[in-house]
Design an enzyme around this catalytic site. Structure first.
Site, PDB file in Angstrom:
ATOM      1  N   GLU A  13       0.682  -1.241   0.152  1.00  0.00           N
ATOM      2  CA  GLU A  13       0.387   0.096  -0.021  1.00  0.00           C
ATOM      3  C   GLU A  13       0.922   1.163  -0.180  1.00  0.00           C
ATOM      4  O   GLU A  13       0.532   1.934  -0.582  1.00  0.00           O
ATOM      5  CB  GLU A  13      -1.135   0.078   1.274  1.00  0.00           C
ATOM      6  CG  GLU A  13      -2.208  -1.358   1.399  1.00  0.00           C
ATOM      7  CD  GLU A  13      -2.958  -0.396   2.644  1.00  0.00           C
ATOM      8  OE1 GLU A  13      -3.945  -0.666   2.479  1.00  0.00           O
ATOM      9  OE2 GLU A  13      -2.321  -0.745   4.105  1.00  0.00           O
ATOM     10  N   GLY A  79      -9.675  -8.287   9.648  1.00  0.00           N
ATOM     11  CA  GLY A  79     -10.549  -9.404   8.796  1.00  0.00           C
ATOM     12  C   GLY A  79     -12.393  -8.898   9.031  1.00  0.00           C
ATOM     13  O   GLY A  79     -12.854  -8.305   9.989  1.00  0.00           O
ATOM     14  N   MET A 193      -5.513  -4.733  14.338  1.00  0.00           N
ATOM     15  CA  MET A 193      -4.307  -4.596  15.400  1.00  0.00           C
ATOM     16  C   MET A 193      -4.065  -3.131  15.674  1.00  0.00           C
ATOM     17  O   MET A 193      -2.903  -3.012  16.174  1.00  0.00           O
ATOM     18  CB  MET A 193      -3.391  -5.365  14.928  1.00  0.00           C
ATOM     19  CG  MET A 193      -3.244  -6.882  14.307  1.00  0.00           C
ATOM     20  SD  MET A 193      -2.590  -8.244  13.638  1.00  0.00           S
ATOM     21  CE  MET A 193      -1.196  -8.483  15.627  1.00  0.00           C
ATOM     22  N   GLU A 194      -4.267  -2.296  15.010  1.00  0.00           N
ATOM     23  CA  GLU A 194      -3.950  -1.168  14.909  1.00  0.00           C
ATOM     24  C   GLU A 194      -5.223   0.122  15.026  1.00  0.00           C
ATOM     25  O   GLU A 194      -4.236   0.809  15.935  1.00  0.00           O
ATOM     26  CB  GLU A 194      -2.787  -0.883  13.987  1.00  0.00           C
ATOM     27  CG  GLU A 194      -1.540  -1.277  13.431  1.00  0.00           C
ATOM     28  CD  GLU A 194      -2.126  -2.514  12.637  1.00  0.00           C
ATOM     29  OE1 GLU A 194      -3.424  -2.430  11.577  1.00  0.00           O
ATOM     30  OE2 GLU A 194      -1.534  -3.858  12.558  1.00  0.00           O
ATOM     31  N   ASP A 217     -10.083 -11.506   4.884  1.00  0.00           N
ATOM     32  CA  ASP A 217     -10.252 -12.715   5.652  1.00  0.00           C
ATOM     33  C   ASP A 217     -11.381 -12.501   6.303  1.00  0.00           C
ATOM     34  O   ASP A 217     -12.117 -11.320   6.808  1.00  0.00           O
ATOM     35  CB  ASP A 217      -8.962 -13.498   6.167  1.00  0.00           C
ATOM     36  CG  ASP A 217      -8.443 -12.062   7.603  1.00  0.00           C
ATOM     37  OD1 ASP A 217      -7.655 -11.112   7.344  1.00  0.00           O
ATOM     38  OD2 ASP A 217      -9.146 -12.294   8.632  1.00  0.00           O
TER      39      ASP A 217
HETATM   40  N1  SAH Z   1       0.471 -12.787   7.587  1.00  0.00           N
HETATM   41  C1  SAH Z   1       0.319 -11.430   6.670  1.00  0.00           C
HETATM   42  C2  SAH Z   1       0.887 -10.994   8.248  1.00  0.00           C
HETATM   43  C3  SAH Z   1      -0.405  -9.935   8.344  1.00  0.00           C
HETATM   44  S1  SAH Z   1      -0.326  -8.825   9.512  1.00  0.00           S
HETATM   45  C4  SAH Z   1       2.744 -11.016   6.607  1.00  0.00           C
HETATM   46  O1  SAH Z   1       3.027 -11.893   5.164  1.00  0.00           O
HETATM   47  O2  SAH Z   1       2.376  -9.766   6.179  1.00  0.00           O
HETATM   48  C5  SAH Z   1      -1.730  -8.605   9.714  1.00  0.00           C
HETATM   49  C6  SAH Z   1      -2.144  -7.910   9.737  1.00  0.00           C
HETATM   50  O3  SAH Z   1      -3.403  -7.128   8.797  1.00  0.00           O
HETATM   51  C7  SAH Z   1      -2.134  -6.290  10.696  1.00  0.00           C
HETATM   52  O4  SAH Z   1      -2.494  -5.333   9.761  1.00  0.00           O
HETATM   53  C8  SAH Z   1      -3.789  -6.172  10.910  1.00  0.00           C
HETATM   54  O5  SAH Z   1      -4.245  -5.155  11.418  1.00  0.00           O
HETATM   55  C9  SAH Z   1      -4.952  -7.121   9.613  1.00  0.00           C
HETATM   56  N2  SAH Z   1      -5.220  -7.865   9.723  1.00  0.00           N
HETATM   57  C10 SAH Z   1      -5.894  -8.879   8.665  1.00  0.00           C
HETATM   58  N3  SAH Z   1      -6.502  -9.558   9.230  1.00  0.00           N
HETATM   59  C11 SAH Z   1      -6.779  -9.655  10.372  1.00  0.00           C
HETATM   60  C12 SAH Z   1      -7.758 -10.219  11.042  1.00  0.00           C
HETATM   61  N4  SAH Z   1      -8.170 -11.793  10.495  1.00  0.00           N
HETATM   62  N5  SAH Z   1      -6.997 -10.147  12.801  1.00  0.00           N
HETATM   63  C13 SAH Z   1      -6.484  -9.175  12.967  1.00  0.00           C
HETATM   64  N6  SAH Z   1      -5.800  -8.180  11.418  1.00  0.00           N
HETATM   65  C14 SAH Z   1      -6.055  -8.798  11.024  1.00  0.00           C
END
Ligand code: SAH
Length: 253
Positions: A13, A79, A193-194, A217
């Site tokens: 992004e 999510g 998460m933020e 997701d």
């Molecule tokens: N697997 C990813 C990691 C994503 S970490 C990678 O390879 O980079 C998660 C990021 O997506 C965070 O910024 C969070 O805010 C968001 N996010 C998306 N789906 C989420 C979920 N089910 N639970 C918590 N955060 C989620």
């Protein structure tokens, strides 16, 4: 003068935003790269938020303290929790709660001690502008993603939702966990998460804040298998188009 902060949760992004800024200069603070420049005539500082509440709060604080940002917008993925909030939809937050904050019985569940608040609201005008821009982009999703991508990710008639977004230091990826969150906070549309951390920092500084999240997701056992491709081909294109649409309609200073 308005200085607009753009916090992106994902590298892809941020890369798309930087490609649209003609003159960005990198300034390093606290181990982060802040990109100072212009986009469509607006003063903009773009940065990767980093993942999790503390990292995002630090990034936000530097934006406000060091770069004089006085309007802050966050883009990322989340999510989906609410029924009807599907992968490929967009959620514009109107408020934020930390779902993993619990100082009970001393304070009510979710309340941030000494604030007397559990929920931090998005700025109404900023939220309305982002909601409008999101609606315009999703109304023509095929233009921004391409018909092939829409078909491949099975995105039919993506929608914009407005409501509560909840944040915590946990990637929610089991049905049991998302079920528990739905029970505890039934009005929540999405989990990430933020957002609530950044909203709290903006509350402290009195700076307007709003956030747009593409649903990547359903926060369950069937979490998206190809997360990175979804970010690259769907979420980062939505973010770029929504931010660009928003800035193009915002009055210059
Ligand atoms: N697997 C990813 C990691 C994503 S970490 C990678 O390879 O980079 C998660 C990021 O997506 C965070 O910024 C969070 O805010 C968001 N996010 C998306 N789906 C989420 C979920 N089910 N639970 C918590 N955060 C989620």
């Amino acid at each position: 003068m308005a200085v607009i902060g753009i916090m992106s949760a994902m590298h892809e992004e941020l890369a798309a935003v930087l490609a649209a800024m003609p003159d960005e200069q990198r300034v390093q603070v606290a181990g982060r790269d802040f990109w100072v420049g212009h986009w469509q005539g607006h003063s903009v500082v773009a940065v990767l938020s980093r993942i999790g509440k503390v990292a995002a709060a630090t990034t936000a604080t530097v934006l406000l303290e060091r770069f004089g940002v006085n309007n802050l917008v966050f883009t990322g993925v989340a999510g989906g929790l609410g029924s009807g909030v599907r992968v490929g939809d967009v959620v514009v937050a109107d408020g934020f709660v930390q779902h993993d904050l619990d100082v009970s019985p001393l304070f009510p569940r979710y309340e941030v001690p000494l604030y007397g608040l559990a929920r931090f609201d998005a700025h109404p005008a900023l939220l309305a502008q982002l909601r409008a821009a999101s609606g315009q982009v999703l109304a023509d999703a095929a233009l921004h993603l391409g018909a092939g991508t829409l078909a491949e990710f099975q995105l039919s008639a993506p929608r914009v939702h407005q409501g509560l977004v909840i944040s915590g230091d946990r990637f929610v990826s089991t049905s049991a966990e998302s079920h528990a969150l739905r029970q505890a906070l039934p009005e929540a549309l999405a989990v990430e998460m933020e957002g609530a951390a950044v909203a709290q920092v903006c509350h402290d500084y009195g700076v307007p804040f709003a956030a747009v999240r593409t649903i990547s997701d359903r926060a369950d056992d069937t979490a998206h298998t190809d997360f990175r491709r979804f970010i690259r081909e769907v979420a980062s294109r939505y973010s770029l188009a929504i931010l660009s649409q928003w800035l193009s309609q915002r009055a210059p200073d």
